[in-house]
Design a protein around this motif. Structure first.
Motif: not given
Length: 281
Positions: A167-175
């Motif tokens: 999940a944390e890797r996906w969160a990095e794509l939020r920007p």
């Protein structure tokens, strides 16, 4: 960009090119575009004797001198021409002369010709002997086929990544998703197209396969060119809806909900096929 193919080697192409603008510096996204395409100097662009490439002035406006790295001139011309393809300023069937376009850009014909040759390799234009380059007329069938190819390439990768990426890797794509939302709100199809490609490129990069990123990025770019006879680009509301799908997908991926992810990915790419591949995904 409005003029007929006839006489494009003369003043017609020059007038049409007046709406195309060259950015002062290439963006970070373009320097790391699909396939690892580097900036101008690494692509072997001409670095000698080229003047700075300012925004294209109107007929009565003095041409300003922008501070531009000489090595990036060809790359900036290429980016400007690609954007004009997406917006429909370079219309299917039109013929454009490199010297005339170069005059409007404030550069020599050499970087324009090199950029057009790259577009010819990408299938966007074709060489017209002794005249210049004609924008390829593409039909709905070709765009629908490109959209299908995109789905065949990307859907299995998205679903596999949904099972393996934390999940944390996906969160990095939020920007990046937020960038697509802001670009959509502007209603500029060229700006949105670049942000859209950057988001998809970042997702596919999680697979660790550079060839996948390069091939998918090439197909994505080609799928963004509107067909002959179609409206130049979709409106702001459609772009905002597309950008919202990016955010919804990230939410589901971060939450680790495979059923929702599967449904959203299917909806995302099915919508692209229904639109025959014009902007969006």
């Amino acid at each position: 960009m409005k003029h007929s193919a006839q006489g494009a080697a003369g003043t017609g192409a020059g007038t049409a090119a007046a709406t195309v603008r060259i950015p002062v510096q290439p963006s970070a996204a373009d320097r790391t575009r699909a396939g690892g395409e580097p900036d101008g100097s690494a692509r072997g662009e001409h670095t000698h004797g080229e003047p700075s490439a300012p925004s294209v002035p109107g007929p009565s406006t003095p041409r300003p001198r922008a501070l531009v790295q000489r090595s990036s001139v060809r790359g900036q011309v290429l980016d400007a021409l690609r954007a004009a393809l997406v917006t429909g300023e370079l219309r299917p069937g039109e013929v454009h002369s490199a010297p005339v376009l170069g005059e409007r850009f404030g550069v020599s014909a050499t970087p324009v010709r090199e950029a057009m040759q790259q577009l010819a390799l990408e299938g966007a234009v074709e060489v017209v002997p002794n005249r210049g380059f004609r924008v390829v007329e593409r039909g709905d069938r070709e765009l629908a086929e490109l959209a299908e190819v995109r789905a065949l390439i990307e859907v299995p990768v998205w679903l596999r990544l949904a099972r393996t990426v934390p999940a944390e890797r996906w969160a990095e794509l939020r920007p990046l998703a937020e960038v697509t939302a802001r670009a959509a709100s502007l209603g500029c199809p060229a700006t949105y197209a670049e942000a859209d490609r950057a988001f998809h490129r970042a997702v596919l990069a999680l697979a660790g396969n550079e060839e996948l990123v390069r091939i998918a990025g090439d197909v994505h770019r080609r799928a963004q060119w509107p067909p002959a006879g179609a409206p130049a680009a979709r409106g702001r509301a459609d772009l905002v809806a597309d950008a919202h799908e990016h955010t919804a997908l990230l939410d589901a991926l971060i939450a680790g909900d495979p059923d929702v992810v599967r449904a959203l990915v299917g909806q995302h790419f099915a919508g692209a096929r229904q639109d025959s591949g014009v902007l969006g995904l």
